[in-house]
Enzyme design. Structure first.
Site, PDB file in Angstrom:
ATOM      1  N   GLY A 170       0.825  -1.208   0.000  1.00 53.73           N
ATOM      2  CA  GLY A 170       0.000   0.000   0.000  1.00 53.73           C
ATOM      3  C   GLY A 170       0.853   1.249   0.000  1.00 53.73           C
ATOM      4  N   ASN A 177       3.967   1.635  -0.792  1.00 50.84           N
ATOM      5  CA  ASN A 177       4.738   1.787  -2.037  1.00 50.84           C
ATOM      6  C   ASN A 177       3.866   2.405  -3.134  1.00 50.84           C
ATOM      7  OD1 ASN A 177       6.832   0.490  -0.718  1.00 50.84           O
ATOM      8  ND2 ASN A 177       6.342  -1.527  -1.573  1.00 50.84           N
ATOM      9  N   ASN A 183      -0.488  -9.917 -11.323  1.00 55.26           N
ATOM     10  CA  ASN A 183       0.625 -10.371 -12.150  1.00 55.26           C
ATOM     11  C   ASN A 183       0.181 -11.668 -12.832  1.00 55.26           C
ATOM     12  OD1 ASN A 183       1.089 -12.518 -10.362  1.00 55.26           O
ATOM     13  ND2 ASN A 183       2.629 -11.381  -9.202  1.00 55.26           N
ATOM     14  N   LEU A 201       3.433  -8.150 -16.505  1.00 53.66           N
ATOM     15  CA  LEU A 201       4.191  -9.279 -17.062  1.00 53.66           C
ATOM     16  C   LEU A 201       5.689  -9.141 -16.804  1.00 53.66           C
ATOM     17  CD1 LEU A 201       2.223  -9.208 -20.436  1.00 53.66           C
ATOM     18  CD2 LEU A 201       1.888 -10.862 -18.579  1.00 53.66           C
ATOM     19  N   ASP A 253      16.972  -5.196  -8.129  1.00 48.04           N
ATOM     20  CA  ASP A 253      16.003  -5.562  -7.093  1.00 48.04           C
ATOM     21  C   ASP A 253      14.593  -5.324  -7.669  1.00 48.04           C
ATOM     22  OD1 ASP A 253      14.419  -5.882  -4.869  1.00 48.04           O
ATOM     23  OD2 ASP A 253      15.348  -4.298  -3.690  1.00 48.04           O
ATOM     24  N   ASP A 256       4.237  -2.420  -7.493  1.00 47.69           N
ATOM     25  CA  ASP A 256       3.617  -1.310  -6.745  1.00 47.69           C
ATOM     26  C   ASP A 256       3.904   0.025  -7.438  1.00 47.69           C
ATOM     27  OD1 ASP A 256       2.970  -3.247  -4.838  1.00 47.69           O
ATOM     28  OD2 ASP A 256       4.801  -2.872  -3.690  1.00 47.69           O
TER      29      ASP A 256
HETATM   30  O1  RIB Z   1       5.531  -5.320  -2.959  1.00 44.21           O
HETATM   31  C1  RIB Z   1       6.622  -5.143  -2.096  1.00 44.21           C
HETATM   32  C2  RIB Z   1       6.136  -4.997  -0.679  1.00 44.21           C
HETATM   33  O2  RIB Z   1       5.522  -6.206  -0.268  1.00 44.21           O
HETATM   34  C3  RIB Z   1       7.218  -4.716   0.336  1.00 44.21           C
HETATM   35  O3  RIB Z   1       7.454  -3.362   0.529  1.00 44.21           O
HETATM   36  C4  RIB Z   1       6.735  -5.465   1.573  1.00 44.21           C
HETATM   37  O4  RIB Z   1       6.501  -4.638   2.675  1.00 44.21           O
HETATM   38  C5  RIB Z   1       5.488  -6.223   1.141  1.00 44.21           C
HETATM   39  O5  RIB Z   1       4.336  -5.591   1.519  1.00 44.21           O
END
Ligand code: RIB
Length: 290
Positions: free
Chosen positions: A40, A42, A179, A206, A233, A239
């Site tokens: 959320g 993010n 996804n 995707l 990463d 998000d």
């Molecule tokens: O999508 C990544 C997130 O998933 C991370 O920030 C972690 O906290 C989980 O909620």
């Protein structure tokens, strides 16, 4: 217009690993860091960094004032983030040498929110505003119903995947985002293909291949590609994509424009370690695209 987001707030603990541990294996981490996260948060941070007005609806532990301050520093309005006597949610995020991740969640305050506080927040929204939802809080169904009654756009990410949670909100969702793994899980659980899901619009992300949007009302399909990057990463790439799509639509972009912008943002995020802290701003995304 504005974006409201009933979403998790997590403290993310990152462990950089040479590879994911096997059952019974003990492994030294190469590196450890702590940052702001939660699917959320993010998404809120991504939408705010993209330039949208964002109200986060959530809950944190009283002891973690820095979490609220960090959200605010990224431009997220935290008026509707409650301080509870629960612990703040946290995530253990293992990142391997290829930039892939595994995540373990402790939900904490995220799932202790009360319905009235959420409804009070949505009461402040206007017709045409957006509500973002994911599966890391409680009461998504209450929020979705209230938002639909206000004629808001409801964008729901079915993550972490839970078929019952999806069923509870589906009738109030405008855009369902999954996804490819989640899309396969949902279509298999419901026994229908993507084009028969009872939601007006579906987005399937995707990864490095981009994303696909489908209108289940008209049958129109739009595919966008993702720029090639070397991943460091991949955490929070989805998000970032969703936050940028929401911000783009909120600005009046077409779904194609919003998804193209979001794909650039997500690709740039993948080149950086971390979650909310690592999400790029609109200026950074626009420079990257150019
Ligand atoms: O999508 C990544 C997130 O998933 C991370 O920030 C972690 O906290 C989980 O909620």
């Amino acid at each position: 217009m504005a974006i409201y987001n009933l979403g998790s707030v997590n403290i993310d603990h990152f462990y950089t690993l040479p590879h994911f541990p096997k059952p019974g294996e003990t492994l030294h981490a190469i590196d450890h860091s702590i940052g702001l996260g939660g699917k959320g948060t993010n998404q809120s941070v991504a939408a705010a960094k993209a330039g949208a007005e964002v109200f986060h609806i959530g809950a944190i532990g009283k002891a973690d004032a820095w979490v609220r301050e960090r959200m605010t520093s990224f431009g997220v309005n935290t008026t509707y983030v409650q301080d509870l006597s629960e612990v703040t949610g946290h995530a253990i995020i293992n990142v391997d040498a290829q930039g892939e991740n595994t995540i373990v969640l402790q939900p904490g305050a995220n799932v202790k929110q009360d319905a009235q506080s959420i409804l009070d927040a949505i009461d402040h929204a206007q017709e045409g505003d957006t509500l973002l939802l994911q599966n890391e809080t409680n009461l998504q169904d209450h929020a979705a119903q209230a938002a639909r009654a206000k004629k808001m756009r409801v964008i729901y990410s079915a993550a972490p995947f839970d078929v019952d949670a999806v069923k509870q909100v589906m009738s109030d969702v405008s855009i369902l985002v999954m996804n490819s793994v989640e899309a396969a899980q949902l279509t298999s659980a419901l026994g229908v293909e993507l084009d028969k899901l009872p939601v007006p619009q579906v987005i399937v992300t995707l990864g490095s291949k981009g994303a696909m949007w489908r209108s289940n009302e008209t049958g129109e399909v739009i595919e966008v590609s993702s720029p090639k990057v070397t991943p460091v990463d991949t955490t929070a790439a989805g998000d970032t994509f969703i936050g940028y799509v929401a911000a783009g639509l909120d600005k009046g972009q077409s779904i194609k424009e919003a998804m193209e912008w979001a794909s650039q943002a997500a690709a740039l995020k993948v080149t950086r370690k971390g979650t909310a802290d690592a999400i790029p701003t609109a200026d950074e995304v626009n420079a990257f695209s150019a």
